[in-house]
Design an enzyme around this catalytic site. Structure first.
Site, mmCIF file in Angstrom:
data_model
loop_
_atom_site.group_PDB
_atom_site.id
_atom_site.type_symbol
_atom_site.label_atom_id
_atom_site.label_comp_id
_atom_site.label_asym_id
_atom_site.label_seq_id
_atom_site.Cartn_x
_atom_site.Cartn_y
_atom_site.Cartn_z
ATOM 1 N N HIS A 91 0.848 -1.195 0.000
ATOM 2 C CA HIS A 91 0.000 0.000 0.000
ATOM 3 C C HIS A 91 0.882 1.242 0.000
ATOM 4 C CE1 HIS A 91 0.839 1.082 4.185
ATOM 5 N NE2 HIS A 91 0.671 -0.183 4.500
ATOM 6 N N ASP A 94 -4.170 -19.014 12.142
ATOM 7 C CA ASP A 94 -3.053 -19.605 12.877
ATOM 8 C C ASP A 94 -3.123 -19.214 14.358
ATOM 9 O OD1 ASP A 94 -0.161 -19.855 13.867
ATOM 10 O OD2 ASP A 94 -0.036 -20.706 11.848
ATOM 11 N N SER A 108 1.957 -5.202 6.818
ATOM 12 C CA SER A 108 1.634 -4.928 5.413
ATOM 13 C C SER A 108 2.812 -5.297 4.524
ATOM 14 C CB SER A 108 1.308 -3.444 5.233
ATOM 15 O OG SER A 108 0.198 -3.087 6.008
#
Length: 430
Positions: free
Chosen positions: A238, A365, A380
């Site tokens: 991003h 998880d 990210s």
């Protein structure tokens, strides 16, 4: 004669109804819904189940694609770079044509490493106004000159401005001579010029602009991929925006360094968590930053890097090849150790054009949920692996559900990195 004409019309009507009925039958609809175009990499296979005795064959005689047509399944095998066309027939009637494109074999090395990011802006960024307490009262020269938060000061008196230290000498000189500064600004709407007269704060000798400015930014994120042949990389997934202006930072240049995760602020509903990290002590620059885009940051590495988990190049999946279901991400939650964690791809959109939100992800998880609560800031760019292929990167967390977030398809990150996976065949010399 009349009876023959009537018989011909009846037979024609029966055939027309049969063809129409055939078109609306479930088996035919299944094949009609197949994509008009299938793209594969060399060595890949695409198969679909047959629910009716349909025959499949390749229209072209070139060997780029071979078809294996059994009683239950049609399998396409991408042999070598090129184009072909598959024709599906039912009872001798053609029901579907599919273009099959085979791209050259392409692989990248997945990342997962925590990286430190240092961005140098084009000019100096205006992040706020402040009031100068002059002998005549409080005023903000910058605001009066029409300079806005988010503006980038690129020139003063015709001279290029690259960093904050370039600004001070102009300000002091203009204050002492009383001659206003000629300011050139880069703004979203275009270039703007204005005059600004610095003011002296009472009881001080220094003149001031009445602006808060900044010339660089720093943060952390995660490496997504590295292309060993070109040395190009992609990270974050991003855009990096300024924390004050909330606008994308216009990058002049920048560097990436290794970083070490020191602790995790666990995410909860309404409060996304965060990786806390520091730049590694050696502060060795491992690459440059050439681009800050909606799909992440991109540039070139100056040396090979390893994650210690998956250090061999993996194939990629195009957006239409990603499936809903189990996958894994590579990321760091402690020191600099990259680990694999389980996720589910809840939904995926086979995009024809670049878009940032192509997948919805959910962390499954237990170890990762216990440690972070799900997806946290700094994660990210974590690469997503499915069926031994790099399919994308983690981008954003859902604020009200930190176990879930968005992912971007790797196809678009590669495009932003300047890597052409759709390399056109070079024209042969005559």
């Amino acid at each position: 004669m009349l009876n023959f004409e009537l018989l011909r019309k009846i037979i024609g009507g029966i055939l027309l109804v049969s063809i129409v009925a055939l078109g609306f039958s479930k088996p035919v609809q299944q094949y009609i819904q197949l994509p008009k175009e299938i793209t594969l990499f060399e060595g890949q296979e695409f198969s679909f189940q047959k629910s009716h005795p349909v025959s499949a064959e390749m229209n072209n005689s070139n060997l780029s694609v071979s078809v294996d047509d059994t009683d239950n399944t049609v399998s396409l095998n991408a042999n070598k770079y090129g184009k072909n066309e598959m024709l599906l027939e039912l009872a001798g009637f053609p029901i579907k044509k599919v273009d099959v494109n085979v791209l050259k074999d392409f692989k990248v090395i997945p990342g997962g490493q925590s990286i430190g990011v240092k961005l140098n802006t084009v000019g100096v960024l205006v992040v706020g106004h402040h009031q100068v307490a002059t002998v005549e009262g409080k005023q903000s020269p910058g605001e009066e000159a029409g300079i806005k938060v988010g503006d980038i000061i690129t020139k003063i008196n015709g001279k290029q401005i690259e960093k904050m230290s370039d600004v001070a000498p102009f300000v002091q000189e203009a204050g002492e001579t009383g001659k206003p500064l000629q300011i050139e600004i880069s703004r979203e709407s275009g270039k703007v010029t204005t005059e600004l007269k610095p003011q002296k704060e009472k009881d001080e000798e220094k003149f001031k602009l009445g602006l808060y400015i900044r010339d660089s930014a720093a943060g952390i994120g995660t490496m997504t991929f590295y292309h060993p042949e070109s040395k190009k990389y992609g990270a974050l997934g991003h855009v990096i925006s300024d924390m004050d202006t909330k606008k994308p930072i216009v990058v002049e240049d920048g560097q990436i360094v290794r970083s070490t995760v020191t602790s995790i602020e666990k995410g909860s509903n309404g409060d996304p968590g965060e990786k806390l990290a520091r730049f590694s002590s050696d502060k060795e620059v491992i690459g440059n930053i050439q681009r800050n885009s909606p799909f992440g940051i991109f540039g070139k590495l100056n040396r090979d890097i390893e994650n210690g988990v998956m250090d061999k190049a993996l194939p990629i999946a195009l957006s239409h090849q990603v499936k809903e279901g189990p996958a894994q991400i590579l990321t760091v939650v402690d020191n600099d150790e990259v680990k694999l964690f389980d996720i589910d791809i809840v939904s995926t959109i086979p995009q024809k054009f670049p878009a940032t939100k192509g997948m919805v992800l959910k962390v499954t998880d237990k170890e990762l949920l216990d440690k972070t609560g799900g997806i946290v800031q700094g994660m990210s760019g974590s690469p997503i692996i499915q069926d031994g292929k790099v399919v994308g990167a983690v981008t954003h967390v859902f604020v009200n559900d930190p176990t879930s977030g968005y992912g971007v398809h790797i196809e678009w990150m590669l495009n932003e990195a300047g890597i052409d996976i759709y390399e056109k065949e070079e024209e042969k010399a005559s």
